[in-house]
Design a protein around this motif. Sequence first.
Motif, short mmCIF file in Angstrom:
data_model
loop_
_atom_site.label_atom_id
_atom_site.label_comp_id
_atom_site.label_asym_id
_atom_site.label_seq_id
_atom_site.Cartn_x
_atom_site.Cartn_y
_atom_site.Cartn_z
N MET A 268 0.82 -1.17 0.00
CA MET A 268 0.00 0.00 0.00
C MET A 268 0.87 1.25 0.00
SD MET A 268 -2.50 1.51 2.87
CE MET A 268 -1.13 1.50 3.95
N THR A 269 1.92 1.24 0.75
CA THR A 269 2.81 2.40 0.81
C THR A 269 3.38 2.71 -0.57
OG1 THR A 269 3.37 1.78 3.07
CG2 THR A 269 4.82 3.36 2.00
N SER A 270 3.75 1.67 -1.29
CA SER A 270 4.29 1.85 -2.64
C SER A 270 3.25 2.49 -3.55
CB SER A 270 4.73 0.48 -3.18
OG SER A 270 5.01 0.57 -4.55
N HIS A 271 2.02 2.00 -3.48
CA HIS A 271 0.94 2.55 -4.30
C HIS A 271 0.69 4.02 -3.94
CE1 HIS A 271 -2.81 2.81 -6.52
NE2 HIS A 271 -3.45 3.16 -5.43
N SER B 170 3.71 6.12 -5.30
CA SER B 170 3.82 6.21 -6.75
C SER B 170 2.68 7.01 -7.38
CB SER B 170 3.90 4.83 -7.38
OG SER B 170 2.70 4.12 -7.22
N HIS B 171 1.53 7.08 -6.70
CA HIS B 171 0.40 7.83 -7.23
C HIS B 171 0.13 9.12 -6.46
CE1 HIS B 171 -0.63 4.74 -10.10
NE2 HIS B 171 -0.37 3.86 -9.16
N ASN B 172 1.02 9.43 -5.53
CA ASN B 172 0.96 10.67 -4.76
C ASN B 172 -0.41 10.85 -4.08
OD1 ASN B 172 2.15 12.98 -3.72
ND2 ASN B 172 1.33 14.26 -5.35
N VAL B 173 -0.84 9.78 -3.39
CA VAL B 173 -2.10 9.83 -2.63
C VAL B 173 -1.81 9.45 -1.18
CG1 VAL B 173 -3.56 9.34 -4.62
CG2 VAL B 173 -2.72 7.45 -3.24
N VAL B 174 -2.73 9.78 -0.29
CA VAL B 174 -2.55 9.42 1.12
C VAL B 174 -2.83 7.93 1.29
CG1 VAL B 174 -3.11 11.73 1.95
CG2 VAL B 174 -4.93 10.03 1.72
N ALA C 240 -4.99 5.04 -0.99
CA ALA C 240 -4.32 3.87 -1.56
C ALA C 240 -5.00 2.59 -1.08
CB ALA C 240 -2.84 3.87 -1.17
N ARG C 241 -5.31 2.51 0.19
CA ARG C 241 -5.98 1.33 0.76
C ARG C 241 -7.34 1.12 0.10
NH1 ARG C 241 -5.82 2.99 5.57
NH2 ARG C 241 -3.76 2.18 6.01
N VAL D 118 -2.82 -10.67 0.48
CA VAL D 118 -2.09 -11.71 1.21
C VAL D 118 -1.46 -11.10 2.45
CG1 VAL D 118 -1.63 -13.14 -0.82
CG2 VAL D 118 -0.03 -11.34 -0.23
N ARG D 119 -1.39 -11.90 3.49
CA ARG D 119 -0.78 -11.46 4.74
C ARG D 119 0.72 -11.30 4.53
NH1 ARG D 119 -2.41 -8.92 9.14
NH2 ARG D 119 -2.95 -10.25 10.85
N GLN D 120 1.27 -10.20 4.98
CA GLN D 120 2.70 -9.96 4.89
C GLN D 120 3.15 -9.36 6.21
OE1 GLN D 120 4.02 -7.11 1.95
NE2 GLN D 120 5.78 -8.38 1.52
N GLY D 121 3.75 -10.19 7.05
CA GLY D 121 4.13 -9.74 8.38
C GLY D 121 2.90 -9.38 9.17
N ARG D 122 2.87 -8.16 9.72
CA ARG D 122 1.70 -7.70 10.48
C ARG D 122 0.68 -6.98 9.61
NH1 ARG D 122 4.56 -4.43 15.04
NH2 ARG D 122 2.58 -3.35 14.88
N GLY D 123 0.98 -6.85 8.33
CA GLY D 123 0.09 -6.13 7.43
C GLY D 123 -0.33 -6.99 6.25
N PHE D 124 -0.68 -6.33 5.18
CA PHE D 124 -1.13 -7.01 3.98
C PHE D 124 -0.40 -6.46 2.77
CE2 PHE D 124 -4.79 -7.26 6.83
CZ PHE D 124 -5.08 -8.61 6.76
N ALA D 125 -0.38 -7.28 1.74
CA ALA D 125 0.13 -6.86 0.43
C ALA D 125 -0.89 -7.32 -0.59
CB ALA D 125 1.48 -7.49 0.16
N TRP D 126 -0.92 -6.68 -1.72
CA TRP D 126 -1.84 -7.07 -2.79
C TRP D 126 -1.02 -7.49 -3.98
CZ3 TRP D 126 -3.14 -3.56 0.85
CH2 TRP D 126 -4.42 -3.63 1.40
N ALA D 127 -1.51 -8.51 -4.67
CA ALA D 127 -0.84 -9.01 -5.87
C ALA D 127 -1.91 -9.29 -6.93
CB ALA D 127 -0.08 -10.29 -5.55
#
Length: 51
Positions: free
Chosen positions: A1-4, A7-11, A15-16, A31-40
């Motif tokens: 989410m941070t990357s999104h 890269s799109h200059n949004v809060v 992004a979420r 998908v679960r990634q550590g304590r957070g999530f990632a999207w693929a």
Amino acid sequence: MTSHAASHNVVAQTARTDLRELEDRGLLARVRQGRGFAWAAVEGLDDLLRE
């Protein structure tokens, strides 16, 4: 989410929301990634986008 967000200059909340909407449409998988999530991209995304 941070990357999104960066890269799109949004809060982070925007992004979420974007990523969850794409997940709801079946284009991304969360998908679960550590304590957070990632999207693929889902398998067969190319075919889904051609429809």
